[in-house]
Design a protein around this motif. Structure first.
Motif, PDB file in Angstrom:
ATOM      1  N   ARG A 140       0.843  -1.192   0.000  1.00 13.88           N
ATOM      2  CA  ARG A 140       0.000   0.000   0.000  1.00 13.88           C
ATOM      3  C   ARG A 140       0.880   1.244   0.000  1.00 13.88           C
ATOM      4  O   ARG A 140       2.003   1.226   0.517  1.00 13.88           O
ATOM      5  CB  ARG A 140      -0.902   0.030   1.240  1.00 13.88           C
ATOM      6  CG  ARG A 140      -1.975  -1.049   1.260  1.00 13.88           C
ATOM      7  CD  ARG A 140      -3.016  -0.854   0.175  1.00 13.88           C
ATOM      8  NE  ARG A 140      -4.075  -1.840   0.251  1.00 13.88           N
ATOM      9  CZ  ARG A 140      -4.074  -3.012  -0.398  1.00 13.88           C
ATOM     10  NH1 ARG A 140      -3.021  -3.335  -1.155  1.00 13.88           N
ATOM     11  NH2 ARG A 140      -5.102  -3.833  -0.303  1.00 13.88           N
ATOM     12  N   ILE A 141       0.349   2.318  -0.548  1.00 17.31           N
ATOM     13  CA  ILE A 141       0.975   3.641  -0.474  1.00 17.31           C
ATOM     14  C   ILE A 141       0.051   4.513   0.371  1.00 17.31           C
ATOM     15  O   ILE A 141      -1.173   4.537   0.155  1.00 17.31           O
ATOM     16  CB  ILE A 141       1.170   4.255  -1.866  1.00 17.31           C
ATOM     17  CG1 ILE A 141       2.197   3.435  -2.663  1.00 17.31           C
ATOM     18  CG2 ILE A 141       1.627   5.712  -1.752  1.00 17.31           C
ATOM     19  CD1 ILE A 141       2.348   3.875  -4.103  1.00 17.31           C
ATOM     20  N   GLY A 142       0.633   5.177   1.351  1.00 21.46           N
ATOM     21  CA  GLY A 142      -0.153   6.031   2.223  1.00 21.46           C
ATOM     22  C   GLY A 142       0.600   7.292   2.586  1.00 21.46           C
ATOM     23  O   GLY A 142       1.728   7.516   2.121  1.00 21.46           O
ATOM     24  N   GLU A 143      -0.019   8.091   3.427  1.00 19.94           N
ATOM     25  CA  GLU A 143       0.636   9.329   3.854  1.00 19.94           C
ATOM     26  C   GLU A 143       0.389   9.579   5.327  1.00 19.94           C
ATOM     27  O   GLU A 143      -0.637   9.173   5.890  1.00 19.94           O
ATOM     28  CB  GLU A 143       0.155  10.519   3.023  1.00 19.94           C
ATOM     29  CG  GLU A 143      -1.316  10.842   3.168  1.00 19.94           C
ATOM     30  CD  GLU A 143      -1.725  12.050   2.330  1.00 19.94           C
ATOM     31  OE1 GLU A 143      -0.891  12.535   1.542  1.00 19.94           O
ATOM     32  OE2 GLU A 143      -2.873  12.499   2.475  1.00 19.94           O
ATOM     33  N   LEU A 144       1.353  10.233   5.946  1.00 24.22           N
ATOM     34  CA  LEU A 144       1.246  10.629   7.344  1.00 24.22           C
ATOM     35  C   LEU A 144       0.366  11.871   7.468  1.00 24.22           C
ATOM     36  O   LEU A 144       0.278  12.667   6.517  1.00 24.22           O
ATOM     37  CB  LEU A 144       2.628  10.932   7.902  1.00 24.22           C
ATOM     38  CG  LEU A 144       3.587   9.752   8.045  1.00 24.22           C
ATOM     39  CD1 LEU A 144       5.010  10.264   8.300  1.00 24.22           C
ATOM     40  CD2 LEU A 144       3.138   8.834   9.173  1.00 24.22           C
ATOM     41  N   PRO A 145      -0.243  12.082   8.636  1.00 28.93           N
ATOM     42  CA  PRO A 145      -1.027  13.304   8.831  1.00 28.93           C
ATOM     43  C   PRO A 145      -0.190  14.567   8.664  1.00 28.93           C
ATOM     44  O   PRO A 145      -0.655  15.559   8.117  1.00 28.93           O
ATOM     45  CB  PRO A 145      -1.536  13.169  10.268  1.00 28.93           C
ATOM     46  CG  PRO A 145      -1.467  11.712  10.578  1.00 28.93           C
ATOM     47  CD  PRO A 145      -0.304  11.185   9.794  1.00 28.93           C
ATOM     48  N   GLU A 146       1.058  14.490   9.141  1.00 29.48           N
ATOM     49  CA  GLU A 146       1.996  15.613   9.025  1.00 29.48           C
ATOM     50  C   GLU A 146       3.382  15.057   8.733  1.00 29.48           C
ATOM     51  O   GLU A 146       3.736  13.972   9.199  1.00 29.48           O
ATOM     52  CB  GLU A 146       2.049  16.423  10.329  1.00 29.48           C
ATOM     53  CG  GLU A 146       0.732  17.060  10.737  1.00 29.48           C
ATOM     54  CD  GLU A 146       0.327  18.193   9.806  1.00 29.48           C
ATOM     55  OE1 GLU A 146       1.220  18.726   9.107  1.00 29.48           O
ATOM     56  OE2 GLU A 146      -0.872  18.526   9.777  1.00 29.48           O
ATOM     57  N   PRO A 147       4.198  15.784   7.981  1.00 27.54           N
ATOM     58  CA  PRO A 147       5.575  15.318   7.730  1.00 27.54           C
ATOM     59  C   PRO A 147       6.354  15.228   9.031  1.00 27.54           C
ATOM     60  O   PRO A 147       6.108  15.982   9.977  1.00 27.54           O
ATOM     61  CB  PRO A 147       6.159  16.396   6.814  1.00 27.54           C
ATOM     62  CG  PRO A 147       4.983  17.122   6.258  1.00 27.54           C
ATOM     63  CD  PRO A 147       3.915  17.053   7.303  1.00 27.54           C
TER      64      PRO A 147
END
Length: 270
Positions: A140-147
């Motif tokens: 999966r590819i995802g993202e954090l809420p904030e860097p």
């Protein structure tokens, strides 16, 4: 009426369709009678002596495992062989065994979704989809809420997963900003090039090998930083997901437990 093993299998195969399994895989019911009642289930990553012990101690009727017990073709399961011994123990105790492997990896949600959720990622898409535009596929590819800095991200992964002797290790600039992340539960260094092509900041997976990882990092500072975890730890979050699948489908009629026993083979860190 009591829940039958067939009912549990239907719930699991609806969530993790056998058709998503890789051609070489061995998924589904290993032993057990679909007509028999099931009152208690134990979910684990590995069907090994420790988890079979736990199932028997718990009084479980069914052991649901991620990894197959009999992945390679066999011509017999004699009780004096390692895996045959487990089959005989389970049959004698009335414990069925069901395995969901690469079908659980590719399902949506599946193994890598559980890993991403544990880390705190918002999933965007599969890393390697089964078809263009599909929400099923490996990784999966995802993202954090904030860097956050890479060093802090490695700490995040370590805190999110169960403790193991080898622990969690990172390869990359500690101060690099991390926002987009690829994950792959289980052995994932075959997707290093895929993660690079996706343009993510970091890639989390298990069983990273020296040469593939080193060659990946030699390509320059823009390639994804790497976070290595153990195979068992990367897939253990799926146990909770599979438990939730059964609880939702069986409406509280079955007592469902997640194994707490670490089945990583590594026991000493010097």
């Amino acid at each position: 009426m009591p829940v039958q093993l067939a009912d549990v299998i239907t719930a699991l195969e609806t969530a993790y369709p056998p058709g998503l399994a890789e051609p070489w895989d061995a998924v589904g019911l290993v032993c057990g009678d679909p007509a028999e009642p099931v009152a208690r289930v134990l979910v684990c990553v590995d069907p090994v002596e420790s988890t079979v012990d736990e199932a028997l101690e718990l009084g479980a009727d069914l052991l649901v495992a991620h990894h197959p017990l009999l992945l390679k073709g066999v011509h017999g399961v004699p009780a004096d062989s390692t895996k045959g011994k487990l089959v005989h123990r389970m049959i004698r105790a009335g414990v069925a065994l069901f395995c969901a492997h690469t079908n659980a990896d590719s399902a949506s949600p599946g193994v890598s979704d559980a890993l991403a959720e544990a880390i705190g990622l918002r999933v965007l898409r599969p890393l390697s989809p089964t078809a263009e535009g599909a929400d099923t596929g490996l990784g999966r590819i995802g993202e954090l809420p904030e860097p956050e800095p890479f060093a802090r991200f490695v700490e995040r992964v370590s805190a999110a997963l169960p403790e193991t002797r080898p622990g969690v290790y990172g390869a990359g600039d500690p101060d690099r900003e991390i926002r987009t992340v690829a994950v792959s539960g289980g052995s994932g260094d075959s997707f290093l090039a895929t993660a690079k092509a996706a343009g993510v900041d970091a890639y989390v997976t298990a069983d990273l090998r020296h040469h593939p990882a080193g060659e990946h990092l030699e390509a320059g500072p823009s390639v994804p930083a790497l976070v290595g975890v153990t195979h068992w730890a990367s897939e253990w979050p799926w146990c909770g997901q599979a438990s939730a699948v059964m609880r939702a489908a069986l409406a509280g009629t079955v007592d469902i437990h997640v194994s707490t026993r670490c089945t990583d083979p590594w026991t000493i860190r010097a």
